[in-house]
Design a protein around this motif. Structure first.
Motif, PDB file in Angstrom:
ATOM      1  N   THR A   3       0.996  -1.024  -0.053  1.00 47.32           N
ATOM      2  CA  THR A   3      -0.091  -0.522   0.097  1.00 47.32           C
ATOM      3  C   THR A   3       0.776   1.474  -0.016  1.00 47.32           C
ATOM      4  OG1 THR A   3      -1.600  -0.680   1.756  1.00 47.32           O
ATOM      5  CG2 THR A   3      -1.731   0.993   1.575  1.00 47.32           C
ATOM      6  N   ILE A   4       0.819   2.339  -0.650  1.00 50.25           N
ATOM      7  CA  ILE A   4       1.019   3.291  -0.863  1.00 50.25           C
ATOM      8  C   ILE A   4       0.563   4.334   0.102  1.00 50.25           C
ATOM      9  CG2 ILE A   4       2.260   5.447  -2.351  1.00 50.25           C
ATOM     10  CD1 ILE A   4       3.102   2.843  -3.593  1.00 50.25           C
ATOM     11  N   ILE A   5       1.616   4.955   1.018  1.00 48.95           N
ATOM     12  CA  ILE A   5       1.494   6.008   1.848  1.00 48.95           C
ATOM     13  C   ILE A   5       1.934   6.856   1.302  1.00 48.95           C
ATOM     14  CG2 ILE A   5       1.418   6.635   4.330  1.00 48.95           C
ATOM     15  CD1 ILE A   5       0.532   3.781   4.103  1.00 48.95           C
ATOM     16  N   ASN A   6       0.656   8.284   1.632  1.00 51.03           N
ATOM     17  CA  ASN A   6       1.382   9.602   0.855  1.00 51.03           C
ATOM     18  C   ASN A   6       0.131  10.964   1.632  1.00 51.03           C
ATOM     19  OD1 ASN A   6       1.986  11.817  -0.537  1.00 51.03           O
ATOM     20  ND2 ASN A   6       0.123  11.954  -1.400  1.00 51.03           N
ATOM     21  N   THR A   7       0.848  11.829   2.389  1.00 52.97           N
ATOM     22  CA  THR A   7       0.122  12.731   2.955  1.00 52.97           C
ATOM     23  C   THR A   7       0.737  14.674   2.413  1.00 52.97           C
ATOM     24  OG1 THR A   7      -0.204  13.863   4.804  1.00 52.97           O
ATOM     25  CG2 THR A   7       2.016  12.901   5.159  1.00 52.97           C
ATOM     26  N   ASN A   8      -0.382  15.390   2.461  1.00 49.87           N
ATOM     27  CA  ASN A   8      -0.161  16.664   2.261  1.00 49.87           C
ATOM     28  C   ASN A   8       0.942  16.600   3.209  1.00 49.87           C
ATOM     29  OD1 ASN A   8      -1.212  16.248  -0.210  1.00 49.87           O
ATOM     30  ND2 ASN A   8      -3.259  17.069   0.584  1.00 49.87           N
ATOM     31  N   SER A  18       7.628   7.392  -3.560  1.00 51.55           N
ATOM     32  CA  SER A  18       6.426   7.268  -2.412  1.00 51.55           C
ATOM     33  C   SER A  18       7.398   7.205  -1.435  1.00 51.55           C
ATOM     34  CB  SER A  18       5.790   6.055  -2.772  1.00 51.55           C
ATOM     35  OG  SER A  18       5.068   5.687  -3.752  1.00 51.55           O
ATOM     36  N   GLN A  19       6.511   8.105  -0.551  1.00 48.35           N
ATOM     37  CA  GLN A  19       6.396   9.284   0.435  1.00 48.35           C
ATOM     38  C   GLN A  19       7.160   7.655   1.217  1.00 48.35           C
ATOM     39  OE1 GLN A  19       3.195  11.475   1.969  1.00 48.35           O
ATOM     40  NE2 GLN A  19       4.416  13.272   1.308  1.00 48.35           N
ATOM     41  N   ALA A  20       5.931   6.627   1.057  1.00 46.38           N
ATOM     42  CA  ALA A  20       6.458   5.462   1.679  1.00 46.38           C
ATOM     43  C   ALA A  20       5.577   4.401   1.549  1.00 46.38           C
ATOM     44  CB  ALA A  20       6.067   5.393   3.496  1.00 46.38           C
ATOM     45  N   VAL A  21       5.928   3.032   1.870  1.00 40.43           N
ATOM     46  CA  VAL A  21       5.245   1.765   1.374  1.00 40.43           C
ATOM     47  C   VAL A  21       4.518   0.616   2.530  1.00 40.43           C
ATOM     48  CG1 VAL A  21       5.241  -0.248  -0.016  1.00 40.43           C
ATOM     49  CG2 VAL A  21       6.170   2.244  -0.821  1.00 40.43           C
ATOM     50  N   LEU A  22       3.655   0.465   2.561  1.00 43.88           N
ATOM     51  CA  LEU A  22       3.775  -0.584   3.560  1.00 43.88           C
ATOM     52  C   LEU A  22       3.848  -2.114   3.176  1.00 43.88           C
ATOM     53  CD1 LEU A  22       2.429  -1.682   6.481  1.00 43.88           C
ATOM     54  CD2 LEU A  22       0.122  -0.362   5.861  1.00 43.88           C
ATOM     55  N   ALA A  23       4.375  -3.181   3.037  1.00 46.01           N
ATOM     56  CA  ALA A  23       4.372  -3.877   2.555  1.00 46.01           C
ATOM     57  C   ALA A  23       3.738  -5.230   4.278  1.00 46.01           C
ATOM     58  CB  ALA A  23       5.376  -4.266   2.179  1.00 46.01           C
ATOM     59  N   GLY A  24       2.886  -5.552   4.024  1.00 45.89           N
ATOM     60  CA  GLY A  24       2.236  -6.329   5.231  1.00 45.89           C
ATOM     61  C   GLY A  24       2.551  -5.384   6.577  1.00 45.89           C
ATOM     62  N   ASN A  25       3.121  -5.949   7.175  1.00 49.97           N
ATOM     63  CA  ASN A  25       2.888  -4.981   8.397  1.00 49.97           C
ATOM     64  C   ASN A  25       4.196  -4.277   8.273  1.00 49.97           C
ATOM     65  OD1 ASN A  25       4.804  -6.883   9.515  1.00 49.97           O
ATOM     66  ND2 ASN A  25       4.224  -7.179  11.202  1.00 49.97           N
ATOM     67  N   LEU A  26       4.916  -3.865   7.446  1.00 48.06           N
ATOM     68  CA  LEU A  26       6.424  -3.443   7.559  1.00 48.06           C
ATOM     69  C   LEU A  26       5.871  -1.501   6.874  1.00 48.06           C
ATOM     70  CD1 LEU A  26       8.877  -5.743   6.825  1.00 48.06           C
ATOM     71  CD2 LEU A  26       8.947  -4.883   8.885  1.00 48.06           C
ATOM     72  N   LEU A  27       5.869  -1.172   7.224  1.00 42.05           N
ATOM     73  CA  LEU A  27       6.384   0.607   6.787  1.00 42.05           C
ATOM     74  C   LEU A  27       7.716   1.119   6.219  1.00 42.05           C
ATOM     75  CD1 LEU A  27       4.150   2.601   5.849  1.00 42.05           C
ATOM     76  CD2 LEU A  27       4.979   3.449   8.295  1.00 42.05           C
ATOM     77  N   ASN A  57       8.449  15.594   9.160  1.00 41.64           N
ATOM     78  CA  ASN A  57       7.713  15.045   7.973  1.00 41.64           C
ATOM     79  C   ASN A  57       7.816  13.739   8.056  1.00 41.64           C
ATOM     80  OD1 ASN A  57       8.571  17.265   7.062  1.00 41.64           O
ATOM     81  ND2 ASN A  57      10.846  17.377   6.212  1.00 41.64           N
ATOM     82  N   ILE A  58       8.758  12.985   9.008  1.00 47.63           N
ATOM     83  CA  ILE A  58       8.382  11.122   9.326  1.00 47.63           C
ATOM     84  C   ILE A  58       6.988  11.157  10.509  1.00 47.63           C
ATOM     85  CG2 ILE A  58       9.275   9.510  10.962  1.00 47.63           C
ATOM     86  CD1 ILE A  58      12.261  10.875   9.118  1.00 47.63           C
ATOM     87  N   LYS A  59       6.910  11.691  11.361  1.00 50.45           N
ATOM     88  CA  LYS A  59       5.703  12.291  11.856  1.00 50.45           C
ATOM     89  C   LYS A  59       4.464  12.198  10.995  1.00 50.45           C
ATOM     90  CE  LYS A  59       3.892  14.698  15.933  1.00 50.45           C
ATOM     91  NZ  LYS A  59       3.952  15.332  17.230  1.00 50.45           N
ATOM     92  N   ALA A  65       0.330   7.002   8.109  1.00 49.57           N
ATOM     93  CA  ALA A  65      -0.107   5.016   8.464  1.00 49.57           C
ATOM     94  C   ALA A  65      -0.651   4.772   9.231  1.00 49.57           C
ATOM     95  CB  ALA A  65       1.464   4.519   8.208  1.00 49.57           C
ATOM     96  N   GLY A  66      -0.914   5.319  10.541  1.00 51.21           N
ATOM     97  CA  GLY A  66      -1.366   4.648  11.638  1.00 51.21           C
ATOM     98  C   GLY A  66      -0.632   4.572  12.165  1.00 51.21           C
TER      99      GLY A  66
END
Length: 126
Positions: A3-8, A18-27, A57-59, A65-66
């Protein structure tokens, strides 16, 4: 499944990633530099201010991503000058309270946009 994670609330990627990628339970959070997402401008007043913007920015990405900093299992810090190690640590350390993640810090020959610090993290999503 990924899942691609993206936030403004964090800077848009400056390349094909991408800003982040969630793969299984790893972000996996892409390396963040001190770009203010509201203005698109670099925040480079001093190394501490620059590091704080990176961590904010990381926060923002973690929040999207929750998860939060307590879910981080690994960080990588890239510095242009290892002389800034202690000052970066001062700021970085305020974002963690216990169970610190694994980490490496390396000095590099160059970073995107000629910044002084870039940080990437990997987190577990429960």
């Amino acid at each position: 499944m990924k899942t691609i994670i993206n936030t403004n609330n964090a800077p848009a990627p400056i390349g094909p990633y991408s800003q982040a990628v969630l793969a299984g339970n790893l972000l996996f959070v892409s390396g963040q530099v001190a770009i203010n997402p509201a203005t698109g401008e670099l925040v480079m007043d001093d190394i501490q201010t620059e590091t704080k913007q990176v961590m904010e920015n990381i926060k923002a990405i973690l929040t999207e991503a929750g998860v939060d900093f307590s879910h981080i299992v690994k960080t990588s810090i890239f510095l242009m000058d290892m002389q800034n190690f202690a000052l970066v640590n001062e700021v970085y350390g305020t974002y963690f309270t216990e169970s610190f993640p694994a980490r490496e810090t390396v000095q590099v020959a160059g970073l995107p946009k000629n910044v002084n610090v870039e940080i990437t993290v990997t987190a577990l999503k429960p």
